[in-house]
Design a protein around this motif. Structure first.
Motif, PDB file in Angstrom:
ATOM      1  N   UNK A   1      -6.598 -11.518  25.590  1.00 28.29           N
ATOM      2  CA  UNK A   1      -7.817 -11.023  26.795  1.00 28.29           C
ATOM      3  C   UNK A   1      -8.002 -11.562  28.032  1.00 28.29           C
ATOM      4  N   UNK A   2      -6.902 -13.540  27.934  1.00 28.93           N
ATOM      5  CA  UNK A   2      -6.759 -14.291  29.033  1.00 28.93           C
ATOM      6  C   UNK A   2      -5.962 -15.492  29.086  1.00 28.93           C
ATOM      7  N   UNK A   3      -4.866 -14.473  27.983  1.00 31.73           N
ATOM      8  CA  UNK A   3      -3.416 -15.121  28.225  1.00 31.73           C
ATOM      9  C   UNK A   3      -2.072 -13.944  27.728  1.00 31.73           C
ATOM     10  N   UNK A   4      -1.091 -14.134  27.925  1.00 32.84           N
ATOM     11  CA  UNK A   4       0.163 -13.993  27.649  1.00 32.84           C
ATOM     12  C   UNK A   4       0.871 -13.393  26.639  1.00 32.84           C
ATOM     13  N   UNK A   5       1.260 -12.157  26.374  1.00 33.67           N
ATOM     14  CA  UNK A   5       2.136 -12.498  24.841  1.00 33.67           C
ATOM     15  C   UNK A   5       3.332 -12.450  25.605  1.00 33.67           C
ATOM     16  N   UNK A   6       4.255 -13.023  23.705  1.00 30.79           N
ATOM     17  CA  UNK A   6       5.659 -13.223  24.106  1.00 30.79           C
ATOM     18  C   UNK A   6       6.392 -12.279  23.205  1.00 30.79           C
ATOM     19  N   UNK A   7       7.534 -12.107  23.089  1.00 25.61           N
ATOM     20  CA  UNK A   7       8.623 -10.229  22.870  1.00 25.61           C
ATOM     21  C   UNK A   7       9.544 -11.525  21.758  1.00 25.61           C
ATOM     22  N   UNK A   8       9.561 -12.331  22.865  1.00 26.05           N
ATOM     23  CA  UNK A   8      10.760 -13.472  21.861  1.00 26.05           C
ATOM     24  C   UNK A   8      10.657 -13.721  20.477  1.00 26.05           C
ATOM     25  N   UNK A   9      11.357 -13.661  19.671  1.00 22.72           N
ATOM     26  CA  UNK A   9      10.946 -13.996  18.422  1.00 22.72           C
ATOM     27  C   UNK A   9      11.742 -15.592  18.423  1.00 22.72           C
ATOM     28  N   UNK A  10      10.509 -16.618  16.786  1.00 21.91           N
ATOM     29  CA  UNK A  10      10.191 -17.359  17.310  1.00 21.91           C
ATOM     30  C   UNK A  10      11.351 -18.282  15.940  1.00 21.91           C
ATOM     31  N   UNK A  11      12.199 -19.180  15.849  1.00 15.89           N
ATOM     32  CA  UNK A  11      12.703 -19.728  14.572  1.00 15.89           C
ATOM     33  C   UNK A  11      12.443 -21.511  14.973  1.00 15.89           C
ATOM     34  N   UNK A  12      11.579 -21.919  13.612  1.00 14.04           N
ATOM     35  CA  UNK A  12      11.240 -23.001  13.292  1.00 14.04           C
ATOM     36  C   UNK A  12      12.758 -23.944  12.148  1.00 14.04           C
ATOM     37  N   UNK A  13      12.698 -25.395  12.477  1.00  9.49           N
ATOM     38  CA  UNK A  13      13.509 -25.481  12.224  1.00  9.49           C
ATOM     39  C   UNK A  13      13.071 -26.488  10.637  1.00  9.49           C
ATOM     40  N   UNK A  14      13.987 -26.232   9.312  1.00 10.52           N
ATOM     41  CA  UNK A  14      13.776 -25.914   7.926  1.00 10.52           C
ATOM     42  C   UNK A  14      12.726 -27.294   7.604  1.00 10.52           C
ATOM     43  N   UNK A  15      11.292 -26.230   7.424  1.00 14.55           N
ATOM     44  CA  UNK A  15      10.378 -27.593   7.057  1.00 14.55           C
ATOM     45  C   UNK A  15      10.266 -28.369   5.333  1.00 14.55           C
ATOM     46  N   UNK A  16       9.672 -29.197   5.041  1.00 10.87           N
ATOM     47  CA  UNK A  16      10.000 -29.701   3.639  1.00 10.87           C
ATOM     48  C   UNK A  16       9.312 -30.086   3.088  1.00 10.87           C
ATOM     49  N   UNK A  17       7.448 -29.631   3.047  1.00 12.38           N
ATOM     50  CA  UNK A  17       5.807 -29.575   2.290  1.00 12.38           C
ATOM     51  C   UNK A  17       6.296 -29.277   0.961  1.00 12.38           C
ATOM     52  N   UNK A  18       5.668 -29.644   0.264  1.00  8.06           N
ATOM     53  CA  UNK A  18       6.448 -29.257  -0.820  1.00  8.06           C
ATOM     54  C   UNK A  18       4.556 -29.287  -2.057  1.00  8.06           C
ATOM     55  N   UNK A  19       4.277 -27.728  -2.458  1.00  6.52           N
ATOM     56  CA  UNK A  19       3.684 -27.031  -2.934  1.00  6.52           C
ATOM     57  C   UNK A  19       2.972 -27.801  -3.699  1.00  6.52           C
ATOM     58  N   UNK A  20       1.738 -28.113  -4.842  1.00  6.05           N
ATOM     59  CA  UNK A  20       0.877 -28.035  -6.500  1.00  6.05           C
ATOM     60  C   UNK A  20       1.509 -27.064  -7.202  1.00  6.05           C
ATOM     61  N   UNK A  21       0.776 -26.786  -8.308  1.00  7.27           N
ATOM     62  CA  UNK A  21       1.530 -25.783  -9.205  1.00  7.27           C
ATOM     63  C   UNK A  21      -0.236 -25.212  -8.953  1.00  7.27           C
ATOM     64  N   UNK A  22      -0.319 -23.967  -9.253  1.00  6.07           N
ATOM     65  CA  UNK A  22      -1.242 -23.058  -9.066  1.00  6.07           C
ATOM     66  C   UNK A  22      -2.705 -23.516  -9.380  1.00  6.07           C
ATOM     67  N   UNK A  23      -3.969 -23.658  -8.258  1.00  7.68           N
ATOM     68  CA  UNK A  23      -4.782 -23.959  -9.195  1.00  7.68           C
ATOM     69  C   UNK A  23      -5.787 -23.007 -10.017  1.00  7.68           C
ATOM     70  N   UNK A  24      -5.328 -22.713 -11.216  1.00  6.25           N
ATOM     71  CA  UNK A  24      -6.461 -21.992 -12.491  1.00  6.25           C
ATOM     72  C   UNK A  24      -7.900 -21.252 -11.975  1.00  6.25           C
ATOM     73  N   UNK A  25      -8.383 -22.104 -11.342  1.00  2.00           N
ATOM     74  CA  UNK A  25      -9.798 -21.827 -11.028  1.00  2.00           C
ATOM     75  C   UNK A  25      -9.721 -20.911  -9.924  1.00  2.00           C
ATOM     76  N   UNK A  26      -9.050 -20.629  -9.605  1.00  3.25           N
ATOM     77  CA  UNK A  26      -9.222 -19.716  -7.540  1.00  3.25           C
ATOM     78  C   UNK A  26      -8.661 -18.066  -8.368  1.00  3.25           C
TER      79      UNK A  26
END
Length: 310
Positions: free
Chosen positions: A147-172
């Motif tokens: 509504x008030x800002x522009x969009x871009x058509x340029x693809x974005x690639x980021x440097x690989x991250x390092x986050x480590x996930x946990x096992x799935x929460x069985x209660x979800x």
């Protein structure tokens, strides 16, 4: 000032008939375009776009800096049937790292579908133990931003991250066997089954992307998208959300399903925001149940038909 102008525009365009703009819900994770504009250049911010039609990331454009999320490939299990079972921890972790997600990343999720698509990503992050205080959802998505800002058509690639996930929460989550046992077979009074799909799909009037039409015996129908504004792409206020789910007791365990995992994730977010403590998603949903011909189905507007009402 920008927010004030946006508010006046919404009043004029969307609220002219009623004379008032809709009141928005206030979960802490919902942010607006002004908030994003202030933080978009933060070093640890990762902006993720989930478009209904993924090619529009390139043709229509995306918020500058946003990484494309391909909603089926990235948010489902590519080797499973149906495809939209939850991805494995290892697969989803690899996807997050490809997006450049690190331990200290703040994630901002948005879509062009009233947050239903972003909600699937939000749920998966919660399922695998991502620190949810570091996750935001852009209320209004591309409509709010553009509504008030522009969009871009340029693809974005980021440097690989390092986050480590946990096992799935069985209660979800629950599997079809849990639904069949607790709801269809034993009629456990402590469990409520919720169908978050459009009403005409719940009744079986419309059959889409499945062999069978109708719903799982015993399921109540609350359309999660009815908790959003179709034009503004924003959540409705807390009072409206509470009214939407007024027939769902808060002291029960809630199982939720939809067709392919997006509307049910939105329902999960809405219910948790309203204070429902135990909400679990059916892994596979109607894409599994409705395509497994041996599982029972009820057609019509009532939760049970004559066979199951006995």
């Amino acid at each position: 000032m920008v927010r004030s102008l946006r508010f006046l525009l919404l009043v004029t365009v969307l609220g002219a008939a009623s004379g008032a703009a809709p009141v928005e819900a206030a979960p802490a994770y919902l942010v607006d375009a002004d908030w994003l504009a202030e933080h978009i250049d933060d070093d640890n911010l990762v902006l993720l776009e989930v478009r209904y039609h993924p090619h529009r990331y390139f043709t229509v454009g995306h918020i500058p800096g946003a990484v494309q999320v391909q909603r089926f490939k990235d948010l489902g299990d590519n080797t499973a049937s149906p495809l939209m079972r939850f991805p494995s921890k290892d697969a989803f972790q690899a996807t997050l790292r490809r997006w450049g997600v690190n331990d200290d990343s703040t994630l901002v999720l948005y879509d062009d579908a009233r947050t239903a698509l972003a909600s699937r990503l939000y749920f998966l992050l919660a399922l695998y133990g991502f620190p949810m205080e570091q996750v935001k959802v852009l209320n209004g998505g591309t409509v709010e931003w553009s509504a008030f800002n522009d969009l871009s058509q340029e693809p974005v690639e980021r440097a690989p991250g390092n986050f480590t996930l946990k096992d799935a929460d069985a209660d979800l989550l629950v599997e079809w066997t849990d639904v069949y046992d607790d709801v269809v077979s034993r009629r456990d009074p402590g469990v409520v089954l919720l169908d978050a799909r459009p009403h005409d799909m719940y009744t079986g009037e419309v059959i889409r992307h499945s062999i069978s039409g109708g719903h799982i015996p015993g399921a109540l129908n609350v359309v999660s998208l009815d908790g959003t504004d179709a034009q503004a792409q924003t959540w409705l206020g807390d009072e409206a959300l509470a009214a939407l789910y007024q027939d769902i007791p808060k002291d029960r365990r809630i199982y939720v399903y939809c067709h392919d995992g997006f509307r049910m994730s939105l329902a999960w977010m809405q219910l948790r925001h309203l204070g429902y403590a135990d909400v679990r998603l059916y892994n596979g949903g109607w894409s599994h149940w409705g395509n497994t011909l041996t599982l029972p189905v009820v057609e019509g507007a009532a939760p049970l038909d004559d066979d199951f009402a006995l």
